[in-house]
Design an enzyme around this catalytic site. Structure first.
Site, PDB file in Angstrom:
ATOM      1  N   ASP A  20      -2.475  -2.990   3.028  1.00 22.58           N
ATOM      2  CA  ASP A  20      -2.883  -3.153   4.425  1.00 22.58           C
ATOM      3  C   ASP A  20      -4.018  -4.156   4.527  1.00 22.58           C
ATOM      4  O   ASP A  20      -4.948  -4.164   3.704  1.00 22.58           O
ATOM      5  CB  ASP A  20      -3.333  -1.816   5.008  1.00 22.58           C
ATOM      6  CG  ASP A  20      -2.139  -0.944   5.394  1.00 22.58           C
ATOM      7  OD1 ASP A  20      -0.998  -1.345   5.130  1.00 22.58           O
ATOM      8  OD2 ASP A  20      -2.358   0.145   5.962  1.00 22.58           O
ATOM      9  N   TYR A  53      -0.970  -4.540  14.018  1.00 19.56           N
ATOM     10  CA  TYR A  53      -1.801  -3.732  13.113  1.00 19.56           C
ATOM     11  C   TYR A  53      -2.809  -2.910  13.915  1.00 19.56           C
ATOM     12  O   TYR A  53      -3.589  -3.456  14.697  1.00 19.56           O
ATOM     13  CB  TYR A  53      -2.538  -4.657  12.152  1.00 19.56           C
ATOM     14  CG  TYR A  53      -3.309  -3.951  11.066  1.00 19.56           C
ATOM     15  CD1 TYR A  53      -2.638  -3.389   9.985  1.00 19.56           C
ATOM     16  CD2 TYR A  53      -4.682  -3.836  11.123  1.00 19.56           C
ATOM     17  CE1 TYR A  53      -3.337  -2.737   8.980  1.00 19.56           C
ATOM     18  CE2 TYR A  53      -5.389  -3.183  10.120  1.00 19.56           C
ATOM     19  CZ  TYR A  53      -4.702  -2.640   9.048  1.00 19.56           C
ATOM     20  OH  TYR A  53      -5.404  -1.988   8.065  1.00 19.56           O
ATOM     21  N   GLU A  84       0.820  -1.216   0.000  1.00 16.92           N
ATOM     22  CA  GLU A  84       0.000   0.000   0.000  1.00 16.92           C
ATOM     23  C   GLU A  84       0.848   1.258   0.000  1.00 16.92           C
ATOM     24  O   GLU A  84       0.468   2.271  -0.583  1.00 16.92           O
ATOM     25  CB  GLU A  84      -0.925  -0.002   1.217  1.00 16.92           C
ATOM     26  CG  GLU A  84      -1.947   1.104   1.222  1.00 16.92           C
ATOM     27  CD  GLU A  84      -3.033   0.900   2.270  1.00 16.92           C
ATOM     28  OE1 GLU A  84      -3.443   1.900   2.878  1.00 16.92           O
ATOM     29  OE2 GLU A  84      -3.469  -0.250   2.473  1.00 16.92           O
TER      30      GLU A  84
END
Length: 836
Positions: A105, A327, A9
């Site tokens: 992501d 994350y 990303e």
């Protein structure tokens, strides 16, 4: 030899992947070795567009061309990132590339970025999905051994596209319809709405309305001090027969609503003996759940004043750059059931850090064991709770360290036992009137030890120790007072409480586990809530005042309009929460994308139809009466939906000028003083923002004044002003003039000086007293809330340089081992330039 193309990303993630996999040669914006080519997007590269045959070239803001519901959407490259899209298209089409790996992501938006690239290029090459929860080298290597088939994330892609298209349909059609409605009587009054933004705004407006309507009530409390053999203690009278009223939250057992009744009890008990009984009960308090993004944003806002956007950026940096957190864009507060070994490794890695004492205690006591409150697959969506990784942090800045500390302490604390307390309730009865005293003794700190707590007495009533009593002891009422009080209005939202309300679809749910259960129907997602709040601020629907969020006049106007047009879909948090729930169902494969989009199309048509149906009608609302009389006839000036209108003559002023809506107090100032400002937020016909003073002419019309009408005219008369100080260039007086603070010799026909500085610098109003301090001492106080040209907030001093120009001086944090604070002065940029 065939190769796989890995698309991340962001460039930083592509670089990390290349570093971990190894043996890559770096080319311009991509890496290559014998097995892989690694490149990245730079966020979103494509945006939705109406197909050419359905786009209206002229009159798109007209009711005649609404609603716009194309049978399908095209994709247009985003201009500023078009070169990156061309590179990825070229790489995807290379003949030696036989497989694509989606390394964006691991969430809805990451899936959308990759899906749109794939659709734009039109390739049929097979796709694999890299799903990373952590950016450590071990996690990346493991991720490549467990690549998902693209079919496993197909429903996530469908939810992502549905979110994108539904936001477009509602946002574009709603904005065009409301703009068309508001522009019926001339001018162009852009009125933005959004599928999630507008219901969020409605929460704030509804709270503000309650505050405005609130009327304080007087109540009284009776506070007593009792003398016992071991010392004095305090007690508060209460009604033993009180029962909670669900409707009237102001009723509480210690409140009396008649002063006379309170005084009777006081006089009755003054100096009299009292009999004491007390009961002690053990109590336990368990550690709060692990953090998801929203709870982390709430905590960081409450403790440090960080905005939701700031916390998200810091957490993302700790995940992506430093690789010390997992994350962050998650809505889960639990861990996978097979994660016990990983957690033990992480705790072990913390053993040699500042958290080592607690990490070692957890391992020695074997506290990492199966526990459904912590390890629970049923409470995990795409991602699990935010926890530290096995990498130890290095070179964190102060803000990053604060977020890391929050997450790491919570991670360790949740494995500790509950904190144990002994809660004592003491009832002192004087002349049959009860007084309550409560005390809380920490017997075992449990998880609170991680936060520095230890076993000690903690009196709930005040900071003093609760004096011990013997059973059946008689005490003397040494002092007794009636304390007058007033009920207070509901508190305004700050980002922490607004995030809670968004998570609970408009309901402020205190219990965090219940709130977590409701979060599936919340407004937006953890990853989007920060952007929603920032969008409302950017569109001037909200203003930050300290830590509070205040809806503007523009916000009230929009919600009034939507209520008047009977469009609950855009103002009901519950309805919008249900749309979010349905998107989650699409992700999980329980709802067809087509069914959801049909509902969104119907909702869009309804919004437009309601606006069309009410054309020409007056929108009713809870409008104000101005305190200032009409400047033309002295009559009463009423606020209406569109104007401030005199009820006696034809005097009227529009509420919106050049795209900016006036606040009530601004209009009051304009009417009484014939000018107001400088004000920010006006927009030219070309869309450029500008600042201006607004003046009321002799014919009662609003006129812009930019403070430059003296360039070639006679001298300006400052005789009715008080000077702010001496000019740093020529030692003459400095005054307010138009949009600036100026030397008296820098304006008019015979200018001999050029000293001027803006009243607004980088969107921040500069107060008169700060200019006075700058001229006298050479430096202002530390001023907050400047906004850089890149949109970033910062704090700085304004300083007077040797050449008389005004510049910035930035505060630097002291090094950890010294208390000295250093500053550095900006080079070559002056505040006067920034203001221009």
């Amino acid at each position: 030899m065939s190769k796989s193309l890995i698309i991340a990303e962001k460039p930083s993630v592509a670089a990390d992947i290349a570093r971990v996999l190894g043996n890559f040669t770096k080319h311009t914006d991509y890496f290559e070795n014998d097995q892989y080519v690694v490149s990245s997007a730079v966020g979103h590269l494509l945006e939705l567009a109406i197909p050419e045959e359905y786009e209206v070239k002229r009159g798109k803001w007209s009711f005649a061309n609404l609603p716009v519901i194309p049978p399908h959407f095209d994709l247009n490259p985003i201009e500023k990132t078009s070169s990156r899209l061309k590179l990825l298209s070229k790489l995807i089409k290379r003949k030696d590339i036989d497989t694509l790996i989606n390394a964006c992501d691991a969430g809805r938006e990451g899936e959308l970025i990759f899906y749109y690239i794939l659709r734009h290029v039109g390739t049929n090459k097979p796709v694999k999905r890299l799903w990373l929860q952590s950016m450590t080298p071990d996690a990346i290597r493991e991720g490549f051994t467990k690549l998902l088939d693209n079919s496993e994330v197909q429903s996530l892609a469908e939810a992502a596209v549905s979110r994108s298209e539904s936001d477009w349909l509602v946002g574009i059609n709603g904005t065009r319809a409301m703009t068309a409605f508001n522009s019926q009587e001339g001018g162009f009054h852009k009125t933005t709405v959004g599928r999630v933004q507008t219901p969020t705004l409605a929460i704030l407006v509804e709270r503000e309305e309650k505050i405005k309507k609130f009327r304080p009530q007087d109540y009284w409390e009776i506070h007593a001090t009792f003398a016992a053999s071991n010392g004095n203690y305090n007690g508060k009278w209460f009604d033993e027969k009180f029962s909670k009223d669900k409707v009237n939250q102001e009723l509480k057992p210690e409140r009396l609503w008649e002063q006379k009744k309170a005084e009777v009890i006081r006089d009755k008990c003054q100096g009299k003996p009292g009999q004491v009984n007390e009961e002690s009960k053990p109590s336990k308090e368990i550690c709060p759940l692990l953090y998801d993004l929203t709870s982390l944003q709430r905590e960081a806002n409450s403790r440090f004043g960080f905005s939701a956007k700031t916390t998200l950026g810091l957490a993302q940096a700790l995940y992506e750059k430093h690789k010390v957190l997992t994350y962050p864009r998650t809505d889960s507060r639990a861990l996978p059931e097979d994660y016990i070994a990983t957690v033990k490794d992480t705790v072990q890695s913390l053993g040699n850090t500042d958290y080592g004492k607690f990490a070692q205690q957890i391992l020695a006591s074997n506290w990492v064991i199966p526990n459904k409150r912590i390890f629970n697959n049923a409470k995990i969506s795409d991602h699990f709770a935010i926890i530290p990784t096995s990498l130890n942090p290095a070179k964190l800045n102060e803000a990053e360290a604060k977020i890391y500390d929050l997450v790491t302490k919570r991670f360790l604390a949740i494995f500790f036992p509950a904190a144990e307390f002994l809660i004592t309730t003491r009832i002192t009865r004087v002349e049959n009137e009860p007084f309550r005293t409560e005390g809380k003794v920490m017997v075992n700190p449990g998880w609170q030890a991680v936060y520095g707590k230890s076993a000690k007495l903690d009196d709930l009533e005040d900071d003093t120790t609760l004096a011990a009593i013997t059973p059946g002891e008689s005490v003397i009422t040494e002092e007794i007072n009636v304390i007058a009080n007033q009920t207070r209005p509901p508190a305004r939202f700050n980002e922490a409480t607004l995030l809670s309300a968004m998570e609970g679809a408009g309901k402020l749910v205190e219990d965090e586990e219940l709130r977590a259960a409701m979060s599936a129907k919340g407004l937006g997602t953890p990853a989007t809530r920060a952007a929603i709040i920032e969008g409302l601020v950017f569109e001037n629907y909200l203003q930050r005042v300290g830590r509070e969020l205040h809806p503007t006049a523009k916000a009230f106007s929009l919600i009034t309009l939507l209520r008047g047009l009977k469009i609950p879909e855009l103002i009901s948090p519950e309805l919008t929460g249900n749309w979010e729930f349905q998107l989650r169902q699409i992700e999980q494969g329980h709802l067809k994308r087509t069914a959801f989009m049909e509902k969104i199309a119907a909702m869009t048509s309804h919004i437009v139809e309601q606006a069309k149906t009410h054309r020409g009608e007056t929108i009713a609302g809870d409008f104000s009466l101005l305190k200032s009389p009409c400047p033309k006839c002295g009559g009463i000036v009423h606020e209406t939906y569109k104007k401030f209108q005199c009820q006696k003559c034809d005097f009227a002023l529009w509420k919106i000028l050049a795209g900016r809506q006036f606040e009530i107090d601004e209009m009051e100032t304009l009417i009484t003083q014939r000018e107001v400002g400088p004000l920010q937020g006006f927009r030219s016909k070309m869309g450029q923002s500008f600042n201006a003073i607004i003046k009321l002419t002799d014919t009662y019309e609003m006129k812009f004044d930019f403070g430059n009408n003296d360039e070639n005219h006679e001298e300006v008369d400052f005789s009715n002003q008080v000077a702010l100080g001496k000019c740093p260039k020529c030692n003459h007086a400095v005054y307010e003039h138009g949009l600036q603070y100026v030397c008296e010799k820098s304006v008019g026909a015979t200018r001999t000086c050029n000293f001027k500085t803006g009243k607004i610098i980088l969107t921040r109003p500069i107060e008169r007293e700060q200019i006075t301090k700058l001229l006298e001492t050479g430096k202002t106080d530390l001023l907050t809330k400047f906004i850089s040209k890149k949109g970033r907030p910062f704090s700085a001093y304004l300083v007077r340089n040797a050449d008389g120009k005004i510049g910035f001086e930035f505060e630097q944090k002291a090094p950890k081992k010294t208390t000295e604070t250093k500053t550095k002065q900006s080079k070559g940029k002056t505040a006067s330039k920034a203001a221009s």
